[in-house]
Scaffold this active site. Structure first.
Site, PDB file in Angstrom:
ATOM      1  N   HIS A  81       2.789  -4.532   5.218  1.00 34.39           N
ATOM      2  CA  HIS A  81       1.418  -4.912   4.768  1.00 34.39           C
ATOM      3  C   HIS A  81       1.418  -6.246   5.512  1.00 34.39           C
ATOM      4  CE1 HIS A  81       3.851  -5.118   0.763  1.00 34.39           C
ATOM      5  NE2 HIS A  81       5.515  -5.228   1.665  1.00 34.39           N
ATOM      6  N   HIS A  94       1.957 -14.005  12.027  1.00 34.60           N
ATOM      7  CA  HIS A  94       1.521 -12.655  11.871  1.00 34.60           C
ATOM      8  C   HIS A  94       0.117 -12.636  11.159  1.00 34.60           C
ATOM      9  CE1 HIS A  94       2.619 -15.033   8.056  1.00 34.60           C
ATOM     10  NE2 HIS A  94       1.433 -14.340   7.311  1.00 34.60           N
ATOM     11  N   THR A 143       2.592 -16.776   0.798  1.00 35.39           N
ATOM     12  CA  THR A 143       0.790 -16.426   0.149  1.00 35.39           C
ATOM     13  C   THR A 143       1.674 -14.200  -0.486  1.00 35.39           C
ATOM     14  OG1 THR A 143       0.418 -15.111   2.340  1.00 35.39           O
ATOM     15  CG2 THR A 143      -0.354 -17.008   0.979  1.00 35.39           C
ATOM     16  N   HIS A 194      -3.635 -11.707   8.728  1.00 35.32           N
ATOM     17  CA  HIS A 194      -4.485 -11.540   7.269  1.00 35.32           C
ATOM     18  C   HIS A 194      -5.823 -10.735   7.392  1.00 35.32           C
ATOM     19  CE1 HIS A 194      -1.025 -12.885   4.759  1.00 35.32           C
ATOM     20  NE2 HIS A 194      -1.358 -13.788   5.481  1.00 35.32           N
ATOM     21  N   GLU A 213      -6.847 -15.285   3.939  1.00 29.63           N
ATOM     22  CA  GLU A 213      -6.609 -15.461   2.587  1.00 29.63           C
ATOM     23  C   GLU A 213      -6.873 -16.900   2.029  1.00 29.63           C
ATOM     24  OE1 GLU A 213      -2.323 -15.195   2.932  1.00 29.63           O
ATOM     25  OE2 GLU A 213      -2.766 -13.231   1.549  1.00 29.63           O
ATOM     26  N   HIS A 240      -1.511 -16.700  10.595  1.00 34.10           N
ATOM     27  CA  HIS A 240      -0.786 -17.346  10.188  1.00 34.10           C
ATOM     28  C   HIS A 240       1.317 -18.033  11.085  1.00 34.10           C
ATOM     29  CE1 HIS A 240      -1.658 -17.043   6.116  1.00 34.10           C
ATOM     30  NE2 HIS A 240      -2.388 -18.057   6.529  1.00 34.10           N
TER      31      HIS A 240
HETATM   32 ZN    ZN Z   1       0.536 -14.926   6.073  1.00 30.77          ZN
END
Ligand code: ZN
Length: 399
Positions: A100, A126, A232, A128, A138, A151
């Protein structure tokens, strides 16, 4: 008065936090590491998340759009302070493609020691991102989406570990920052990006040398937005006190390209667009540690992420005094700003009127001087007469 309003706003936010708590499931970037099984979800089937993870359909979900004109200035939001973030290179950190995102596991020596009411310990960070053709942060600011978002996940030290903390309303704190394209390579992000090619497949991991993790965040940790939300990713626990920094972090275009093209997801397809769609506020308030400036918000071009040099997103500290502050519950908010604008226009009209009056007076004075020139020749220096003349013509031009 304004501090009372602020207290009411804070109480409201706290009450909302309590109201949304208690529902449980399981989650997060961290739970991705537990492998497949119950955690088998994808960004494509987001509409089914709440079937398996009820919290994902809750009223305090993340991410959200942050409308800077609606944020509430809270002077109580002190600068975020980090400790233990600078790691020696001899320390080895696990970097993993969990299908992910890319996750960097962090030692427990990293902590948030200021800015939050309680102490939080780091667990992992991590990212996004989007794709080569679209951005993938995000959160959005005034509906602007940035290329990527980091994040850094922490848990409250009053709980024994992340798993215990993540089901409590005050359990988690996530520091978020936007990544955008700048003119130079970012040396801190290089510490992560240069290893991605070794973990292209889902589940692969590598040990990377320690470095100053704080370098991945903006330099300015004083200006930020704060709200109560959720993880999230499933199970979307509504236990996150979010901090979204106002200042962005810059990476080179090449670095952003490496980030969005290197990893593969669970079906061996490119791991891209790993961001969740925006969630409703449902009455929540977003606090700001600084006075957002309506004027500079309007000046932000809708498609731009700002200019180089880590620009502020929604106005900055030291905003011009003419920009309306948004003190919590105070009447001097948006309405105040409009009032200020219209009084400025009225002032212009008055200035013109006084200019005309001054021009007439000056002309009369010039005539008087002309009439008495012979008598006053020795006192009437060229500089003096020039000043009078210039002032009059300037005002006439202004009319
Ligand atoms: Zn995140």
């Amino acid at each position: 008065m304004s501090s009372t309003g602020l207290r009411v706003a804070l109480l409201l936010v706290a009450a909302l936090g309590r109201a949304g708590a208690g529902v449980g499931a399981e989650d997060s970037p961290h739970s991705h590491e537990r492998g497949p099984g119950q955690g088998h979800w994808s960004y494509k089937d987001w509409q089914e998340w709440n079937l398996h993870y009820p919290d994902c359909g809750g009223m305090m979900q993340s991410p959200i759009n942050i409308n800077t004109a609606k944020t509430i200035f809270s002077p109580q939001l002190r600068p975020i302070q980090l400790s233990g973030y600078s790691l020696p290179s001899k320390e080895r950190l696990k970097l993993k493609n969990n299908g992910h995102t890319v996750v960097l596991k962090l030692p427990e020596s990293l902590a948030i020691t200021g800015g939050y009411a309680q102490q939080y310990r780091a667990v992992q960070l991590h990212l996004h991102w989007g794709s080569l053709t679209g951005p993938g942060s995000e959160h959005t600011i005034n509906n602007h989406r940035f290329p990527a978002e980091i994040h850094v996940v922490h848990y409250n030290t009053k709980y024994d570990n992340f798993e215990e903390a993540m089901v409590h309303p005050d359990g988690l704190a996530v520091l978020g920052a936007f990544l955008q394209v700048g003119p130079r390579e970012n040396p801190y992000y290089r510490q992560i990006l240069e290893h991605l090619y070794t973990i292209q497949g889902e589940g692969e991991e590598v040990l990377v040398p320690g470095f100053n993790i704080a370098g991945l965040l903006p330099a300015n940790l004083n200006l930020y937005f704060h709200y109560n939300g959720s993880l999230t990713t499933p199970a979307c626990y509504q236990t996150v006190k979010w901090t979204i920094f106002n200042q962005t972090v810059q990476l080179s275009q090449d670095q952003i390209s490496v980030l969005v093209t290197t990893l593969r997801g669970d079906d061996d397809s490119p791991l891209q667009n790993n961001f969740r769609r925006l969630q409703e506020l449902h009455g929540r308030h977003v606090l700001a540690s600084f006075q957002t400036a309506l004027t500079s918000v309007k000046q932000l071009p809708p498609g731009s992420g700002g200019s180089p040099g880590r620009p502020p997103l929604g106005g900055a500290a030291g905003a011009k005094p003419s920009l309306a502050p948004r003190a919590g519950g105070d009447s001097s908010s948006e309405a105040g700003a409009e009032k200020h604008t219209s009084s400025f226009q009225a002032g212009d009209v008055l200035a013109v009127l006084f200019g005309v009056l001054f021009a007439v007076t000056a002309l009369a004075f010039l005539l008087y001087i002309h009439k008495h020139r012979n008598q006053n020749a020795r006192l009437d220096s060229p500089t003096k007469s020039k000043v009078i003349y210039t002032a009059a013509t300037t005002d006439e031009n202004a009319v």
